[in-house]
Design an enzyme around this catalytic site. Structure first.
Site, PDB file in Angstrom:
ATOM      1  N   LEU A  56       0.987  -1.609  -0.248  1.00  0.00           N
ATOM      2  CA  LEU A  56       0.437   0.092   0.045  1.00  0.00           C
ATOM      3  C   LEU A  56       0.857   1.381  -0.179  1.00  0.00           C
ATOM      4  CD1 LEU A  56      -2.478  -1.025   2.945  1.00  0.00           C
ATOM      5  CD2 LEU A  56      -2.869  -1.609   0.176  1.00  0.00           C
TER       6      LEU A  56
ATOM      7  N   HIS B   2      -3.870   4.606  -2.322  1.00  0.00           N
ATOM      8  CA  HIS B   2      -4.341   3.181  -1.761  1.00  0.00           C
ATOM      9  C   HIS B   2      -5.534   3.856  -0.105  1.00  0.00           C
ATOM     10  CE1 HIS B   2      -1.535   0.380  -3.575  1.00  0.00           C
ATOM     11  NE2 HIS B   2      -2.838   0.400  -3.735  1.00  0.00           N
TER      12      HIS B   2
ATOM     13  N   GLN C 181      -4.568 -11.927 -12.921  1.00  0.00           N
ATOM     14  CA  GLN C 181      -4.931 -11.462 -13.719  1.00  0.00           C
ATOM     15  C   GLN C 181      -3.120 -10.183 -14.109  1.00  0.00           C
ATOM     16  OE1 GLN C 181      -5.652  -8.523 -10.306  1.00  0.00           O
ATOM     17  NE2 GLN C 181      -4.778  -6.743 -11.086  1.00  0.00           N
TER      18      GLN C 181
ATOM     19  N   ASP D 227      -5.392   3.728 -12.375  1.00  0.00           N
ATOM     20  CA  ASP D 227      -6.171   2.140 -13.885  1.00  0.00           C
ATOM     21  C   ASP D 227      -7.125   2.881 -14.446  1.00  0.00           C
ATOM     22  OD1 ASP D 227      -4.016   1.237 -12.728  1.00  0.00           O
ATOM     23  OD2 ASP D 227      -4.338   0.940 -10.755  1.00  0.00           O
TER      24      ASP D 227
ATOM     25  N   SER E  20       2.882   0.935  -6.647  1.00  0.00           N
ATOM     26  CA  SER E  20       3.424   0.256  -5.871  1.00  0.00           C
ATOM     27  C   SER E  20       4.490  -0.613  -7.517  1.00  0.00           C
ATOM     28  CB  SER E  20       2.645  -1.022  -6.076  1.00  0.00           C
ATOM     29  OG  SER E  20       1.741  -1.065  -4.746  1.00  0.00           O
TER      30      SER E  20
HETATM   31  O1  PAF Z   1      -5.858  -1.964  -8.104  1.00  0.00           O
HETATM   32  C1  PAF Z   1      -5.589  -2.841  -8.244  1.00  0.00           C
HETATM   33  O2  PAF Z   1      -4.776  -3.022  -7.289  1.00  0.00           O
HETATM   34  C2  PAF Z   1      -5.965  -4.639  -8.521  1.00  0.00           C
HETATM   35  O3  PAF Z   1      -6.073  -4.997 -10.622  1.00  0.00           O
HETATM   36  C3  PAF Z   1      -7.173  -5.192  -8.038  1.00  0.00           C
HETATM   37  C4  PAF Z   1      -8.447  -4.140  -8.806  1.00  0.00           C
HETATM   38  C5  PAF Z   1      -7.245  -5.307  -6.922  1.00  0.00           C
HETATM   39  C6  PAF Z   1      -8.096  -6.226  -8.316  1.00  0.00           C
HETATM   40  O4  PAF Z   1      -7.584  -7.378  -7.746  1.00  0.00           O
END
Ligand code: PAF
Length: 294
Positions: free
Chosen positions: A30, A34, A58, A147, A183
């Site tokens: 974090l 965040h 992902q 994002d 991050s």
């Molecule tokens: O943005 C992120 O950190 C990730 O893509 C998420 C939304 C937590 C999904 O794993």
């Protein structure tokens, strides 16, 4: 602050929570971006949950799943300090038990730009987010504007699947020199870190070009491209519709300048809303991210 490891533990905790319940999904490691999402959730919701889960679905082959920064103890301390009520931190086998085979397909939006560079990425994001939403049953979920394509994908999925959750999009948090917090910034060496803010400068040049009357997308983008530091390698630089990520030749609102560039092995992304269109082309300035719910 409760720490839940399974969907059952989450549901038991959530059953007693005051509503509205806000959820901040994260992959941990974090940073201030965040914590800004948590702050906003805290302001708007009576109860706040956060998830920490580095989602293997992902990440593509050869991507940084194994070396993605993990800092669980520090993350938990920061979330406690920020006033989070519940942290959901499942392991991969709990999230995806043997036999797991379902997936959420985000459609064509998930194949453009980030999706083209990372095949399957948004399918993984969409799948884990739908699972998190189904488990935590939040009233509102909080995501960062950095994002932007992830936000567009989730907005599409929430609308298309009639998910009973509201999407709140919070402004990108930046270093003083303009670099968007991520991050992955920890991967940058000193030279790459010095070059990285040129991504945001390129976006600002594009925004200024449009504000000053440029209507041709490619010409505006070329002006921004000239600003990228030579130490970086462009992955994409463009102007898109923030909902569809389509890129029409003529710039028309709503419009978002998007950028991605490699600094060594690390690919960074950023975006900047085009807040004004050339006079005579449209009636009003258009804001993509006002910091309110999308
Ligand atoms: O943005 C992120 O950190 C990730 O893509 C998420 C939304 C937590 C999904 O794993």
């Amino acid at each position: 602050m409760l720490i839940a490891r399974t969907p059952g533990q989450v549901r038991e905790a959530v059953a007693g929570f005051a509503r509205p319940l806000g959820l901040v999904p994260t992959m941990g490691a974090l940073h201030a971006g965040h914590l800004a999402l948590v702050r906003r959730a805290r302001e708007e919701c009576r109860t706040v949950a956060a998830s920490i889960f580095v989602n293997p679905l992902q990440f593509g082959p050869g991507e940084d799943y194994d070396r993605y920064p993990r800092a669980f103890e520090g993350d938990v301390a920061a979330l406690r300090e920020a006033g989070v009520d519940l942290v959901y931190a499942p392991d991969a086998a709990t999230m995806y038990p043997p036999g797991f085979g379902a997936a959420v397909d985000p459609g064509p939006l998930g194949e453009r730009f980030e999706g083209a560079l990372r095949p399957g990425h948004f399918r993984g994001v969409a799948t884990v987010c739908v699972k998190l939403f189904a488990t935590v049953s939040p009233d509102r979920v909080y995501f960062g504007a950095k994002d932007a394509q992830q936000v567009a994908v989730l907005a599409r999925i929430i609308a298309d699947l009639n998910l009973p959750v509201e999407l709140a999009v919070c402004p990108t948090v930046r270093e003083p020199d303009g670099l968007a917090l991520s991050s992955r910034n920890v991967y940058l060496d000193a030279e790459q870190r010095a070059a990285a803010p040129s991504i945001h400068r390129a976006l600002e040049v594009i925004v200024a070009a449009v504000r000053d009357g440029e209507t041709d997308r490619e010409r505006a983008v070329a002006r921004g491209r000239a600003e990228l530091a030579p130490q970086l390698r462009e992955a994409y630089l463009d102007i898109v519709d923030p909902a569809t990520f389509a890129a029409p030749r003529d710039i028309r609102p709503p419009a978002l300048a998007i950028a991605s560039a490699w600094a060594g092995e690390t690919r960074l992304i950023d975006n900047e809303p085009i807040v004004a269109v050339p006079s005579g082309r449209d009636e009003a300035p258009v804001l993509h991210d006002s910091g309110r719910s999308a």
